[in-house]
Design a protein around this motif. Structure first.
Motif, PDB file in Angstrom:
ATOM      1  N   THR A   1      16.778-118.219 -32.065  1.00 43.08           N
ATOM      2  CA  THR A   1      17.648-118.917 -30.565  1.00 43.08           C
ATOM      3  C   THR A   1      16.784-119.984 -29.918  1.00 43.08           C
ATOM      4  O   THR A   1      16.944-120.927 -29.347  1.00 43.08           O
ATOM      5  N   LYS A   2      15.428-119.788 -29.813  1.00 43.34           N
ATOM      6  CA  LYS A   2      14.501-120.563 -29.055  1.00 43.34           C
ATOM      7  C   LYS A   2      14.396-121.790 -30.067  1.00 43.34           C
ATOM      8  O   LYS A   2      14.226-122.904 -29.319  1.00 43.34           O
ATOM      9  N   LYS A   3      14.399-121.995 -31.330  1.00 42.54           N
ATOM     10  CA  LYS A   3      14.479-122.935 -32.198  1.00 42.54           C
ATOM     11  C   LYS A   3      15.844-123.766 -31.951  1.00 42.54           C
ATOM     12  O   LYS A   3      15.627-124.837 -31.518  1.00 42.54           O
ATOM     13  N   ARG A   4      17.103-123.119 -31.756  1.00 43.81           N
ATOM     14  CA  ARG A   4      18.103-123.982 -31.383  1.00 43.81           C
ATOM     15  C   ARG A   4      18.262-124.548 -30.081  1.00 43.81           C
ATOM     16  O   ARG A   4      18.683-125.652 -29.810  1.00 43.81           O
ATOM     17  N   LEU A   5      17.628-123.981 -29.080  1.00 44.89           N
ATOM     18  CA  LEU A   5      17.728-124.359 -27.664  1.00 44.89           C
ATOM     19  C   LEU A   5      16.595-125.536 -27.765  1.00 44.89           C
ATOM     20  O   LEU A   5      16.805-126.433 -27.133  1.00 44.89           O
ATOM     21  N   THR A   6      15.478-125.404 -28.238  1.00 40.93           N
ATOM     22  CA  THR A   6      14.549-126.584 -28.441  1.00 40.93           C
ATOM     23  C   THR A   6      15.066-127.799 -29.183  1.00 40.93           C
ATOM     24  O   THR A   6      14.785-129.044 -28.674  1.00 40.93           O
ATOM     25  N   ASN A   7      15.751-127.716 -30.337  1.00 45.78           N
ATOM     26  CA  ASN A   7      16.198-128.671 -31.069  1.00 45.78           C
ATOM     27  C   ASN A   7      17.098-129.366 -30.131  1.00 45.78           C
ATOM     28  O   ASN A   7      17.303-130.548 -30.128  1.00 45.78           O
ATOM     29  N   PHE A   8      18.201-128.753 -29.255  1.00 40.34           N
ATOM     30  CA  PHE A   8      19.070-129.166 -28.371  1.00 40.34           C
ATOM     31  C   PHE A   8      18.207-130.019 -27.404  1.00 40.34           C
ATOM     32  O   PHE A   8      18.650-131.243 -27.054  1.00 40.34           O
ATOM     33  N   ALA A   9      17.194-129.515 -26.740  1.00 44.83           N
ATOM     34  CA  ALA A   9      16.403-130.317 -25.615  1.00 44.83           C
ATOM     35  C   ALA A   9      15.932-131.526 -26.189  1.00 44.83           C
ATOM     36  O   ALA A   9      15.924-132.564 -25.492  1.00 44.83           O
ATOM     37  N   GLN A  10      15.446-131.289 -27.325  1.00 43.86           N
ATOM     38  CA  GLN A  10      14.699-132.526 -27.780  1.00 43.86           C
ATOM     39  C   GLN A  10      15.514-133.715 -28.213  1.00 43.86           C
ATOM     40  O   GLN A  10      15.370-134.693 -28.105  1.00 43.86           O
ATOM     41  N   SER A  11      16.782-133.161 -28.792  1.00 46.54           N
ATOM     42  CA  SER A  11      17.717-134.377 -28.867  1.00 46.54           C
ATOM     43  C   SER A  11      18.399-135.109 -27.507  1.00 46.54           C
ATOM     44  O   SER A  11      18.478-136.113 -27.849  1.00 46.54           O
ATOM     45  N   ILE A  12      18.391-134.036 -26.828  1.00 47.77           N
ATOM     46  CA  ILE A  12      18.507-134.727 -25.289  1.00 47.77           C
ATOM     47  C   ILE A  12      17.593-135.593 -24.790  1.00 47.77           C
ATOM     48  O   ILE A  12      17.805-136.861 -24.314  1.00 47.77           O
ATOM     49  N   PHE A  13      16.295-135.595 -24.917  1.00 45.03           N
ATOM     50  CA  PHE A  13      15.256-136.345 -24.917  1.00 45.03           C
ATOM     51  C   PHE A  13      15.587-137.694 -25.660  1.00 45.03           C
ATOM     52  O   PHE A  13      15.333-138.824 -24.928  1.00 45.03           O
ATOM     53  N   PHE A  14      15.681-137.706 -26.957  1.00 40.96           N
ATOM     54  CA  PHE A  14      16.005-138.935 -27.768  1.00 40.96           C
ATOM     55  C   PHE A  14      17.273-139.673 -27.134  1.00 40.96           C
ATOM     56  O   PHE A  14      17.452-140.734 -27.169  1.00 40.96           O
ATOM     57  N   LEU A  15      18.417-138.731 -26.989  1.00 50.04           N
ATOM     58  CA  LEU A  15      19.446-139.304 -26.451  1.00 50.04           C
ATOM     59  C   LEU A  15      19.440-140.288 -25.100  1.00 50.04           C
ATOM     60  O   LEU A  15      19.872-141.296 -25.003  1.00 50.04           O
ATOM     61  N   LEU A  16      18.695-139.745 -24.245  1.00 48.58           N
ATOM     62  CA  LEU A  16      18.399-140.393 -23.026  1.00 48.58           C
ATOM     63  C   LEU A  16      17.526-141.688 -23.261  1.00 48.58           C
ATOM     64  O   LEU A  16      17.406-142.708 -22.566  1.00 48.58           O
ATOM     65  N   GLY A  17      16.653-141.599 -24.171  1.00 51.83           N
ATOM     66  CA  GLY A  17      16.090-142.905 -24.570  1.00 51.83           C
ATOM     67  C   GLY A  17      17.090-144.043 -25.099  1.00 51.83           C
ATOM     68  O   GLY A  17      16.575-145.271 -24.748  1.00 51.83           O
ATOM     69  N   GLY A  18      17.781-143.673 -25.902  1.00 47.73           N
ATOM     70  CA  GLY A  18      18.835-144.719 -26.419  1.00 47.73           C
ATOM     71  C   GLY A  18      19.909-144.738 -25.182  1.00 47.73           C
ATOM     72  O   GLY A  18      19.800-146.491 -25.038  1.00 47.73           O
TER      73      GLY A  18
END
Length: 526
Positions: free
Chosen positions: A7-24
């Protein structure tokens, strides 16, 4: 009850994807109006170039620093929370405006925040297997690409904004600043609650074992050895710093062979702390033990090839992106709407390529992906060198050949980028993955600064400008071919160099791998 590791992996993957999303999103909402915004503040085209380069310049400086800190403390979450403060402050300055120098400072601050991407790439590399790494990286890249597509959509309501928040005027120029400031504040909350510092693979295995679960790839071999271990078997000292680097074990704190032997519990069952090694291998490893030098790692042939490819890729791509508007204006008489459609098509094509990469990355090697992408990239540059310098204006004459070259060129970008990042993480030690990713991003950042500057030559010297870009790709292709045997994960090289087992060793005492071979691959032993 605490969250499971999955579960922690899934939440972390989601959070770091949001980081790159905001960069774009940030890039896509700032770029369209920045030049006009500077024009209202007495900024000339030269100053516009300085502001554009400021973001990359500060990122070049801090990316290795973020990576180095991440290698030391392994606290990616703290680094992201700190870096986002720079993003929030920089975007607020962009919203405030006031002078062209304030805008210059705002982009510098935002670059300081964006540089933390090196630490995130390092965490992805440490917490994913070699087989799944390209797939994980493609998800992060796809998130940024989605942000680039969402940015223009968010610009539509910003273009009609014209109101005040206290003394601050919100319009189509300042709107992107306050929008990104709000989004990064929301992201701070998301990172705080959803991002976890996922342990490296071998520590994940230990955590899973505590819950009674086993990893089928790593734990199986260790468990099999522990069941057959006897008191005389040589094992790593309990509590030693163990790492799995690109599929192979190495111990940076190996002691002499008299220590770290298997100890029996009261039940009489031997428990090995790690895989077994012969006395002879352990002794030679202790004699030849060295701490690796960062300089030695970056002077390795395969690392130099990949860093060169990273620079050339981003230099050529930013140069071409800057030149596209010049080309389309001269040949096709495109305006802002047509160019926006062109970039949207490129964005969807890139997004599709990331989906394809996620599907094929487990069966196609990174070096094959790089070689194929380089081949695809060279073809459009050759044809562009033939057609563009001699082309005459006219949409009917140029639309189809230009569109074809554009589509072919974009089709190789995703494969080249993911292949480079994935393979680079596999030929550099896991212990310095943060610093290595920071250097890689810094080298690429230099390319993004120099590319637009070189693009300014295409109006007056189109043949020479494109010829240099083509020559750089041909150079990288040649380096790739000459270094083909080295361009593979170091775990594969280690496996091929393992010493054959001695006949006088029984099955239970045979070493599973040769640690010295792994040290040689990472520049530990000359």
């Amino acid at each position: 009850m605490g969250l499971t590791l999955k579960t922690k992996k899934r939440l972390t993957n989601f959070a770091q994807s949001i980081f790159f999303l905001l960069g774009g999103i940030e890039y896509a909402v700032v770029l369209p109006t920045l030049n006009e915004y500077l024009g209202h503040l007495d900024g000339d085209p030269l100053f516009f170039g300085m502001v554009m380069a400021a973001f990359s310049f500060s990122g070049v400086l801090v990316s290795p620093l973020y990576g180095l800190i991440q290698d030391r403390i392994h606290k990616t979450k703290v680094l992201i929370l700190f870096a986002n403060l720079w993003e929030i402050g920089g975007n607020f300055l962009y919203f405030y405006g006031g002078s062209k120098y304030v805008l210059l400072g705002s982009r510098l601050l935002c670059g300081l925040g964006a540089g933390v991407g090196s630490a995130i790439f390092a965490q992805i590399s440490r917490t994913s297997t070699e087989r799944d790494r390209a797939s994980a990286l493609s998800v992060a890249s796809a998130a940024r690409q989605i942000g680039l597509l969402l940015g223009p959509a968010l610009n539509l309501p910003l273009n009609i904004c014209n109101f005040y928040i206290g003394p601050f005027h919100v319009n189509n120029f300042t709107g992107p600043g306050i929008l990104m400031c709000i989004l990064f504040i929301i992201m701070q909350v998301l990172i705080f609650f959803c991002f976890y510092d996922i342990p490296p693979l071998e520590e994940q295995t230990e955590c899973e074992n505590e819950d009674g679960k086993s990893d089928p790839v790593v734990v199986g071999s260790v468990q099999a050895q522990s069941d057959s271990c006897d008191p005389s078997s040589v094992c790593f000292q309990e509590g030693a710093n163990r790492d799995i680097v690109n599929g192979g074990f190495y111990d940076s704190h190996t002691t002499d062979s008299s220590q770290g032997r298997c100890q029996r519990l009261n039940s009489g069952r031997a428990v090995c702390n790690a895989v077994q090694l012969s006395d002879e291998t352990s002794t030679s490893s202790s004699d030849e033990k060295k701490t690796f030098s960062k300089l030695d790692v970056f002077l390795k042939e395969e690392v130099l090839v990949l860093l060169t490819a990273q620079f050339v890729f981003l230099f050529n791509q930013t140069c071409l992106e800057t030149s596209v508007t010049v080309m389309t204006k001269r040949l096709l008489d495109f305006g802002g709407v047509e160019n926006s459609i062109l970039y949207a098509v490129a964005g969807f094509e890139l997004l599709l390529s990331f989906v394809v990469i996620k599907c094929i990355s487990k069966v196609v090697s990174d070096r094959a992906m790089i070689f194929g992408a380089l081949t695809v990239e060279i073809v459009p540059y050759i044809l562009l060198l033939v057609f563009y310098p001699h082309a005459t204006p006219g949409r009917d004459k140029n639309l189809w050949w230009f569109a074809t070259l554009f589509i072919v060129q974009v089709s190789g970008l995703g494969f080249l980028f993911i292949g480079l990042v994935s393979l680079f993480s596999k030929v550099t030690p896991g212990a310095m993955q943060g610093f290595a990713q920071g250097i890689r991003r810094a080298v690429g950042g230099i390319g993004t600064i120099m590319g637009p500057l070189w693009a300014g030559c295409i109006a007056n010297w189109p043949f020479e400008t494109i010829a240099v870009m083509l020559a750089l790709f041909v150079l990288v292709m040649g380096m790739n071919v000459l270094s083909w045997k080295r361009l593979k994960p170091h775990s594969d090289i280690t496996d091929s160099r393992q010493a054959p087992a001695r006949d006088d060793l029984n099955e239970e005492a045979k070493p599973l791998l040769n640690i010295n071979a792994d040290e040689t691959d990472y520049g530990l032993v000359d």
